[in-house]
Design a protein around this motif. Structure first.
Motif, PDB file in Angstrom:
ATOM      1  N   GLN A   1      22.923  70.573  15.567  1.00 40.82           N
ATOM      2  CA  GLN A   1      22.901  70.785  14.129  1.00 40.82           C
ATOM      3  C   GLN A   1      23.766  71.988  13.763  1.00 40.82           C
ATOM      4  OE1 GLN A   1      21.125  68.366  12.280  1.00 40.82           O
ATOM      5  NE2 GLN A   1      21.211  67.583  14.389  1.00 40.82           N
ATOM      6  N   THR A   2      24.764  71.759  12.915  1.00 38.32           N
ATOM      7  CA  THR A   2      25.647  72.823  12.444  1.00 38.32           C
ATOM      8  C   THR A   2      25.722  72.741  10.920  1.00 38.32           C
ATOM      9  OG1 THR A   2      27.693  71.524  12.477  1.00 38.32           O
ATOM     10  CG2 THR A   2      26.993  72.517  14.561  1.00 38.32           C
ATOM     11  N   SER A   3      26.646  73.482  10.323  1.00 34.73           N
ATOM     12  CA  SER A   3      26.790  73.454   8.866  1.00 34.73           C
ATOM     13  C   SER A   3      27.488  72.190   8.369  1.00 34.73           C
ATOM     14  CB  SER A   3      27.560  74.695   8.391  1.00 34.73           C
ATOM     15  OG  SER A   3      28.841  74.748   8.991  1.00 34.73           O
ATOM     16  N   PHE A   4      27.985  71.351   9.298  1.00 30.81           N
ATOM     17  CA  PHE A   4      28.609  70.089   8.904  1.00 30.81           C
ATOM     18  C   PHE A   4      27.542  69.013   8.693  1.00 30.81           C
ATOM     19  CE2 PHE A   4      32.203  72.293  10.585  1.00 30.81           C
ATOM     20  CZ  PHE A   4      33.316  71.747   9.964  1.00 30.81           C
ATOM     21  N   GLN A   5      27.832  68.100   7.784  1.00 35.65           N
ATOM     22  CA  GLN A   5      26.941  66.968   7.535  1.00 35.65           C
ATOM     23  C   GLN A   5      27.273  65.868   8.546  1.00 35.65           C
ATOM     24  OE1 GLN A   5      24.787  68.806   5.487  1.00 35.65           O
ATOM     25  NE2 GLN A   5      24.417  66.750   4.711  1.00 35.65           N
ATOM     26  N   ASP A   6      26.659  65.946   9.724  1.00 31.46           N
ATOM     27  CA  ASP A   6      27.021  65.036  10.807  1.00 31.46           C
ATOM     28  C   ASP A   6      26.115  63.814  10.924  1.00 31.46           C
ATOM     29  OD1 ASP A   6      29.320  66.326  11.882  1.00 31.46           O
ATOM     30  OD2 ASP A   6      28.027  67.852  12.778  1.00 31.46           O
TER      31      ASP A   6
ATOM     32  N   TYR B   1      29.361  69.027  19.687  1.00 31.41           N
ATOM     33  CA  TYR B   1      28.425  69.250  18.596  1.00 31.41           C
ATOM     34  C   TYR B   1      27.907  67.950  17.986  1.00 31.41           C
ATOM     35  CZ  TYR B   1      29.728  74.123  19.030  1.00 31.41           C
ATOM     36  OH  TYR B   1      29.938  75.379  19.523  1.00 31.41           O
ATOM     37  N   SER B   2      28.712  67.263  17.188  1.00 26.25           N
ATOM     38  CA  SER B   2      28.178  66.160  16.385  1.00 26.25           C
ATOM     39  C   SER B   2      27.605  65.035  17.227  1.00 26.25           C
ATOM     40  CB  SER B   2      29.254  65.626  15.443  1.00 26.25           C
ATOM     41  OG  SER B   2      30.314  65.024  16.157  1.00 26.25           O
TER      42      SER B   2
END
Length: 351
Positions: A199-204, A193-194
């Motif tokens: 793009q996910t719900s994490f602030q990457d 992912y990162s």
């Protein structure tokens, strides 16, 4: 864990089985296909010769090893799952179980950063690592540091890569028009992912990562999670001095000059790509690790297309046969091979 392990530095069972793969010497061959999927490993093993019956071991740590012969040549298929840590378990533990050279071809899936269609094959000439910078302030952002780090590139073994390309072309199904791309650089990441820009719900802090990779690295083509680590370990391996069993030297009849060579306490010295036993004066080739990869494009990051299950089966069957052909066609001198005697691929008398 059922068996008692010894040596915390490199754990093994009493009969020599390594900790994670569960194998021991004689159960993994010099030529290896590594995959991430159990079904892919089992599918490739169907091309093995009927005799000897293929050996299969599924370890408690989730690694599957299948060893047999392909057109008479010993080959192993090792399913390792995903990611750099599993590659590390695989390469290091296999290296300790195999005498002689180790040839590794990674057959896996990837995401493509160019306009290649899904189902294409990428044979990277080199790979870089993309890793999350754990010192970056992901909560608040940081204008003075970068959230992701790029390594220098590591190259595939050029001869093995060329043999792999020829093998895939020669085994191409008549109806297959899939491109085979070789002038490509791969990026292996530490996250699906990162560090692959998803793009996910994490602030990457990764919205511009893919564009940055394409702008920074010429011929950047694919993303996955294993190839760099295989290339890196293969390039890092420098061999070890392992002389043949020494014969008892004759008793000295005159003065003896002691040697205090702390760099070679076993009495061996390196000469280029060989080492020489001082007792036997025998030059023995230094073992090598050679690596290449073929990546099947399952996802296009530009068009957002994803490969269909039926297409996956077609491409996997083609690539599985092609990889086996490449390993079969790659010559390894007899003195650089693991002994057949006592191995799971040893042929019975008359076979």
């Amino acid at each position: 864990m059922k068996d008692t392990l010894t040596d915390a530095n490199f754990p093994r069972t009493a009969d020599g089985r390594v900790y994670h793969l569960g194998i021991k010497s004689g159960e993994v061959a010099n030529r290896i296909v590594t995959v991430g999927s159990i079904s892919r490993a089992e599918g490739i093993s169907k091309y093995f010769d009927a005799s000897p019956k293929p050996f299969s071991l599924y370890s408690e740590r989730g690694f599957l090893t299948i060893t047999g012969r392909y057109r008479g040549v010993p080959v192993s298929i090792v399913c390792i799952g995903m990611g750099g840590p599993n590659v590390d378990f695989f390469v290091r533990e296999v290296r300790e179980c195999v005498e002689g050279d180790v040839l590794i071809i990674r057959l896996g899936s990837c995401g493509c950063l160019t306009d290649l269609p899904v189902g294409s094959l990428i044979l990277p000439k080199a790979s870089v690592a993309v890793t999350r910078n754990l010192d970056f302030d992901f909560e608040n952002g940081d204008h003075f540091s970068t959230p992701y780090r790029l390594s220098k590139p590591i190259s595939a073994d050029s001869d093995l890569l060329m043999t792999l390309q020829r093998a895939l072309e020669s085994t191409r199904p008549l109806a297959a028009s899939n491109p085979i791309v070789t002038n490509a650089v791969n990026a292996s990441t530490d996250s699906f992912y990162s560090s692959q820009g998803r793009q996910t719900s994490f602030q990457d802090h990764n919205s511009g990562l893919i564009d940055h990779l394409k702008e920074t690295i010429p011929n950047m083509t694919s993303l996955e999670m294993e190839t760099y680590w295989i290339f890196h370990l293969a390039a890092s391996w420098k061999g070890f001095a392992r002389p043949s069993p020494a014969v008892n030297p004759p008793l000295a009849t005159g003065p003896v000059i002691p040697s205090n060579d702390e760099s070679n306490p076993d009495g061996a010295k390196f000469l280029g790509d060989t080492f020489v036993s001082r007792v036997e004066k025998e030059e023995i080739p230094r073992p090598l690790i050679r690596a290449a990869a073929v990546q099947m494009v399952f996802a296009s990051r530009s068009s957002q297309d994803f490969i269909t299950p039926d297409r996956v089966l077609e491409v996997e069957a083609w690539c599985g046969r092609g990889v086996l052909e490449a390993l079969w066609a790659t010559d390894v001198p007899e003195k650089r091979l693991h002994p057949n005697e006592g191995s799971v691929w040893e042929l019975a008398e008359g076979q």
